[in-house]
Design a protein around this motif. Structure first.
Motif, PDB file in Angstrom:
ATOM      1  N   LYS A   1      70.410  53.107 -29.569  1.00 46.11           N
ATOM      2  CA  LYS A   1      69.076  53.435 -30.096  1.00 46.11           C
ATOM      3  C   LYS A   1      69.156  54.306 -31.345  1.00 46.11           C
ATOM      4  O   LYS A   1      68.541  54.004 -32.364  1.00 46.11           O
ATOM      5  CB  LYS A   1      68.244  54.167 -29.019  1.00 46.11           C
ATOM      6  N   SER A   2      69.920  55.395 -31.257  1.00 45.61           N
ATOM      7  CA  SER A   2      70.021  56.294 -32.412  1.00 45.61           C
ATOM      8  C   SER A   2      70.719  55.601 -33.572  1.00 45.61           C
ATOM      9  O   SER A   2      70.368  55.801 -34.734  1.00 45.61           O
ATOM     10  CB  SER A   2      70.762  57.573 -32.042  1.00 45.61           C
ATOM     11  N   THR A   3      71.702  54.771 -33.267  1.00 44.44           N
ATOM     12  CA  THR A   3      72.389  54.027 -34.318  1.00 44.44           C
ATOM     13  C   THR A   3      71.387  53.142 -35.052  1.00 44.44           C
ATOM     14  O   THR A   3      71.372  53.078 -36.283  1.00 44.44           O
ATOM     15  CB  THR A   3      73.506  53.155 -33.704  1.00 44.44           C
TER      16      THR A   3
ATOM     17  N   PHE B   1      65.120  63.213 -36.254  1.00 44.55           N
ATOM     18  CA  PHE B   1      66.372  62.859 -35.586  1.00 44.55           C
ATOM     19  C   PHE B   1      66.555  63.621 -34.286  1.00 44.55           C
ATOM     20  O   PHE B   1      65.987  64.691 -34.084  1.00 44.55           O
ATOM     21  CB  PHE B   1      67.564  63.129 -36.507  1.00 44.55           C
ATOM     22  N   GLN B   2      67.417  63.052 -33.429  1.00 41.15           N
ATOM     23  CA  GLN B   2      67.730  63.641 -32.132  1.00 41.15           C
ATOM     24  C   GLN B   2      68.442  64.980 -32.329  1.00 41.15           C
ATOM     25  O   GLN B   2      68.126  65.965 -31.680  1.00 41.15           O
ATOM     26  CB  GLN B   2      68.649  62.666 -31.396  1.00 41.15           C
ATOM     27  N   GLU B   3      69.406  65.008 -33.226  1.00 44.06           N
ATOM     28  CA  GLU B   3      70.055  66.265 -33.565  1.00 44.06           C
ATOM     29  C   GLU B   3      69.405  66.708 -34.867  1.00 44.06           C
ATOM     30  O   GLU B   3      69.328  65.959 -35.819  1.00 44.06           O
ATOM     31  CB  GLU B   3      71.563  66.081 -33.730  1.00 44.06           C
TER      32      GLU B   3
ATOM     33  N   LEU C   1      60.612  58.628 -34.283  1.00 44.12           N
ATOM     34  CA  LEU C   1      60.785  59.837 -33.489  1.00 44.12           C
ATOM     35  C   LEU C   1      61.858  59.573 -32.430  1.00 44.12           C
ATOM     36  O   LEU C   1      61.691  58.714 -31.561  1.00 44.12           O
ATOM     37  CB  LEU C   1      59.463  60.210 -32.808  1.00 44.12           C
ATOM     38  N   ASP C   2      62.982  60.299 -32.512  1.00 41.38           N
ATOM     39  CA  ASP C   2      64.075  60.117 -31.551  1.00 41.38           C
ATOM     40  C   ASP C   2      64.013  61.243 -30.517  1.00 41.38           C
ATOM     41  O   ASP C   2      64.389  62.376 -30.802  1.00 41.38           O
ATOM     42  CB  ASP C   2      65.428  60.131 -32.278  1.00 41.38           C
ATOM     43  N   GLU C   3      63.497  60.943 -29.346  1.00 40.13           N
ATOM     44  CA  GLU C   3      63.326  61.920 -28.268  1.00 40.13           C
ATOM     45  C   GLU C   3      62.692  63.223 -28.766  1.00 40.13           C
ATOM     46  O   GLU C   3      63.264  64.304 -28.605  1.00 40.13           O
ATOM     47  CB  GLU C   3      64.662  62.206 -27.590  1.00 40.13           C
TER      48      GLU C   3
HETATM   49 MG   LIG Z   1      70.439  58.730 -29.138  1.00 39.86          MG
END
Ligand SMILES: [Mg+2]
Ligand SMILES: Nc1ncnc2c1ncn2[C@@H]1O[C@H](COP(=O)(O)OP(=O)(O)OP(=O)(O)O)[C@@H](O)[C@H]1O
Length: 510
Positions: free
Chosen positions: A54-56, A96-98, A175-177
């Motif tokens: 997903k993040s990729t 981003f998630q991070e 929106l990632d988490e």
């Molecule tokens: Mg991810």
């Protein structure tokens, strides 16, 4: 049934389209011929296990990562962004998630980073400040624009990240988490804003592991497994169980285990604790062996800070912390760990993991001074590797390569590495702060079983959580914090949403 994989009107190109997109990392095919399309004015959820890709996928869309092969189209035109900055200038903005906030800068500087409001060649500071206030107010985020980001909590940093996205001109919002460390109330504000931009025709790609959010927000859902496209469905056509089955390829049972309580001696006792920062004001709590105690409350309520202080990460100016009958007030984390106190922080980057080091090093770090890994002052690498493999198996690390650097793992798998660390030495008190941030449903169940197992084996366990179902389903007893104080203590029979929620806001139990 409607065909959810097609754009709504024939002839109208989707806002965004991915055709057979792949991403090869050394030794890992992170994305494998992925297909996806986004309509204007929809919330499209990406759903898949930790490491599914997903993040990729969103890193590729947002210009952070270049695909190995495949095509990306925006409104029917080929598109490829060379950088996140370029994507943003074309209206594609990502949370981003991070986080990507700059810690040394203030909140407002971060909000305007890369697009400073200029007037006559210099920064129009006042205008910036006014705008920062306006955005934060619109979002309902209680943040001081002048605060240095490094001093903020993880949740507050996440708010900065989100506020920045809403500041720009949008056509695609990713929106990632985003709610990973927000409380329900803050999350509700975010959902209302997502509704707003959606009504303006913005296409939203939303990654979450939380069913509640899928139910609240999703128009369509695309499921990924092992980097591959599985299906796209209309949210109204699918049940939660079906989604989980599509995601894992199997049927998953109940998420919350039934953890037996067998309260014994008092392991941790905190009396009248007040921290130097004022985050905790005269709090009393007791944690006994063989029970799982939940700490609930809003961000900044003191629920996290009390355990940070107990573990020597914040200074206490009055009160006492007693561990196994011994006064350990203001002792160092290192000594507390040796005394059998394990603390898992919510922020795996800052206090948790050395991202460039291997999983093995990160997992065994806590036990380097004890046998069998220590051999005199030397480290026994063979034993260390064996231990890391055992832990990787136990927590189902994916891929099962503990020799690799932590940063090459997906968010949920990084979380497993952090958990594994607490398993490497004899411990009588485990404190987990937000243990399931960013993990998928299957892993979440595994983590709960793992935590439950520690409790049933006789350890005292504390779970600090802003995810209310976690407290409702796991805790044998709960303390609810408000404004640095224990607002109430609830026995199992009184733990319910109706009794906890008013306490969050300083009221008394219903
Ligand atoms: Mg991810
Ligand atoms: N920089 C990298 N180098 C090598 N492998 C990577 C890198 N980034 C991601 N991967 C691998 O690619 C795969 C997909 O990871 P990704 O981060 O996209 O997963 P995800 O679906 O976002 O998972 P999560 O829900 O845990 O965040 C994983 O196997 C991961 O280990």
């Amino acid at each position: 049934m409607t065909d959810a994989t097609r754009p709504r009107t024939p002839g109208e190109p989707p806002l965004l389209e991915l055709l057979r997109v792949s991403k090869q990392y050394p030794g890992v095919l992170a994305l494998d011929g992925m297909n996806f399309n986004l309509r204007p004015g929809e919330v499209h959820v990406l759903f898949g296990e930790n490491g599914a890709g997903k993040s990729t996928m969103i890193s590729i869309i947002s210009g952070a990562v270049q695909p190995t092969s495949g095509d990306l189209l925006m409104r029917g035109e080929p598109m490829r962004f060379a950088s996140v900055h370029e994507a943003r200038s074309r209206g594609v903005t990502t949370v981003f998630q991070e986080f990507s906030v700059v810690p040394s800068m203030t909140v407002e500087e971060n909000l305007f980073l890369g697009s400073e409001t200029r007037r006559g060649g210099f920064l129009a500071k006042r205008k910036m400040r006014e705008e920062a206030h306006a955005i934060l107010a619109r979002l309902g985020f209680d943040l001081n624009p002048k605060a240095i980001v490094a001093r903020l909590t993880r949740a507050e940093q996440q708010m900065v990240e989100i506020a920045r996205a809403f500041r720009s001109e949008l056509s695609v919002l990713i929106l990632d988490e985003p709610t990973a460390s927000l409380t329900d109330r803050e999350a509700d504000r975010l959902f209302a804003l997502v509704d707003q931009v959606k009504a303006q025709g913005v296409g939203v790609i939303y990654i979450t592991h939380r069913m509640r959010e899928i139910e609240r927000l999703a128009d369509r859902i695309t499921v990924l497994r092992d980097g591959k496209f599985i299906t796209t469905v209309d949210a109204s056509d699918v049940t939660q169980d079906e989604l989980v089955r599509l995601m894992t390829g199997r049927v998953v049972g109940g998420i919350f285990p039934d953890i037996k309580a067998n309260p014994g001696r008092t392991v941790l006792s905190i009396r009248g604790l007040t921290t130097a920062s004022g985050s905790v004001k005269g709090a009393d709590i007791d944690i006994r062996a063989g029970e799982l105690v939940g700490l609930a409350g809003l961000v900044g309520s003191g629920k996290s800070e009390i355990m940070r202080a107990a573990f020597g990460l914040e200074r206490a100016i009055s009160g006492t912390v007693t561990l196994e009958g011994k006064d350990v007030t203001n002792q160092s984390p290192r000594r507390l760990l040796r005394a059998g106190f394990s603390y898992m922080p919510p922020d795996r980057r800052v206090e948790g993991l050395a991202m460039m080091r291997s999983c093995t090093e990160n997992m065994t770090f806590a036990s380097l001074d004890i046998k069998p890994i220590a051999r005199g002052i030397f480290i026994n690498r063979v034993k260390e590797d064996a231990e890391a493999r055992r832990l990787a198996d136990k927590l189902e690390l994916h891929p099962r390569r503990p020799d690799r650097a932590v940063q090459a793992f997906s968010g949920g798998n990084q979380q497993k590495v952090l958990l594994a660390r607490s398993l490497t030495r004899p411990i009588s008190l485990y404190v987990f702060d937000e243990p399931t941030v960013g993990v998928d449903v299957g892993t979440r169940a595994a983590i709960y079983r793992f935590i439950g197992g520690l409790c049933e084996a006789g350890a005292a366990v504390v779970v600090i959580s802003s995810d209310l179902p976690e407290i409702l389903n796991l805790a044998h007893r709960a303390y609810v914090f408000y404004d640095g104080r224990v607002q109430d203590e609830l026995p199992k029979a009184r733990i319910s949403e109706a009794s906890i929620l008013p306490l969050f806001f300083g009221k008394h139990a219903a």
